[in-house]
Design an enzyme around this catalytic site. Structure first.
Site, mmCIF file in Angstrom:
data_model
loop_
_atom_site.group_PDB
_atom_site.id
_atom_site.type_symbol
_atom_site.label_atom_id
_atom_site.label_comp_id
_atom_site.label_asym_id
_atom_site.label_seq_id
_atom_site.Cartn_x
_atom_site.Cartn_y
_atom_site.Cartn_z
ATOM 1 N N GLU A 1 0.831 -1.209 0.000
ATOM 2 C CA GLU A 1 0.000 0.000 0.000
ATOM 3 C C GLU A 1 0.864 1.256 0.000
ATOM 4 O O GLU A 1 0.571 2.224 -0.707
ATOM 5 C CB GLU A 1 -0.938 0.010 1.207
ATOM 6 C CG GLU A 1 -1.897 1.184 1.238
ATOM 7 C CD GLU A 1 -2.890 1.169 0.090
ATOM 8 O OE1 GLU A 1 -3.071 2.225 -0.551
ATOM 9 O OE2 GLU A 1 -3.509 0.115 -0.155
ATOM 10 N N GLU B 1 1.606 6.547 -6.987
ATOM 11 C CA GLU B 1 0.540 7.476 -7.361
ATOM 12 C C GLU B 1 0.954 8.928 -7.141
ATOM 13 O O GLU B 1 0.709 9.780 -8.000
ATOM 14 C CB GLU B 1 -0.735 7.158 -6.569
ATOM 15 C CG GLU B 1 -1.417 5.884 -7.022
ATOM 16 C CD GLU B 1 -2.691 5.584 -6.243
ATOM 17 O OE1 GLU B 1 -2.962 6.256 -5.224
ATOM 18 O OE2 GLU B 1 -3.413 4.665 -6.662
#
Length: 159
Positions: free
Chosen positions: A65, A72
């Protein structure tokens, strides 16, 4: 930017974790699931291998994660709101990696806990009396995770 010393690097890493916890909804959910899994593990006799598998699986999900978030953020910084097929693909693949590790964690949790839950009487005090030394380790891990979560909501530090 290079860190001046080891402790500066550790401090920046902790601040990075805190920022991620503050801003990433999925990371909050994954940390909550980790706390639940570790708490449940206190009531069952996990052997050393099972405990290592559980902690490794939790770490893998959280690490994936964090890497997804870093990818991102980097792509958003480089390309902003511009539409780009390769950026979309990179973000989707990174999210897919996180999904895959999360599904793996569900499978591991099922394998580790289902038979123990199905074949146990849940006498909590008897279980606590018989718990191995690993309870302290799990307690420390839960405390660290909860401290990071609480600090992420109350800290005003700038990195």
């Amino acid at each position: 930017m290079k860190n001046k010393d080891f402790f500066t690097g550790v401090n920046r890493a902790v601040l990075g974790l805190i920022k991620a916890i503050k801003t990433e909804r999925n990371l909050k959910l994954e940390l909550a699931a980790a706390v639940i899994a570790l708490t449940v593990s206190l009531f069952f006799k996990l052997n050393t291998v099972e405990l290592v598998i559980l902690i490794f699986t939790i770490t893998l999900v959280i690490t994936t994660e964090l890497i997804n978030t870093a990818i991102e953020c980097t792509l958003d910084a480089m390309f902003g709101n511009k539409r780009n097929a390769l950026v979309k693909k990179a973000k989707d693949v990174a999210a897919g990696a996180t999904l895959l590790t999360s599904l793996n964690a569900l499978f591991v949790g099922y394998v580790l806990f289902y038979t123990k839950i199905a074949h146990s009487n849940l006498n909590v005090f008897a279980k606590l009396k018989q718990t191995p030394v690993y309870v302290t380790l799990i307690g420390i891990v839960i405390t660290v995770v909860m401290t990071l979560i609480i600090k992420s909501f109350t800290s005003h530090n700038k990195a």
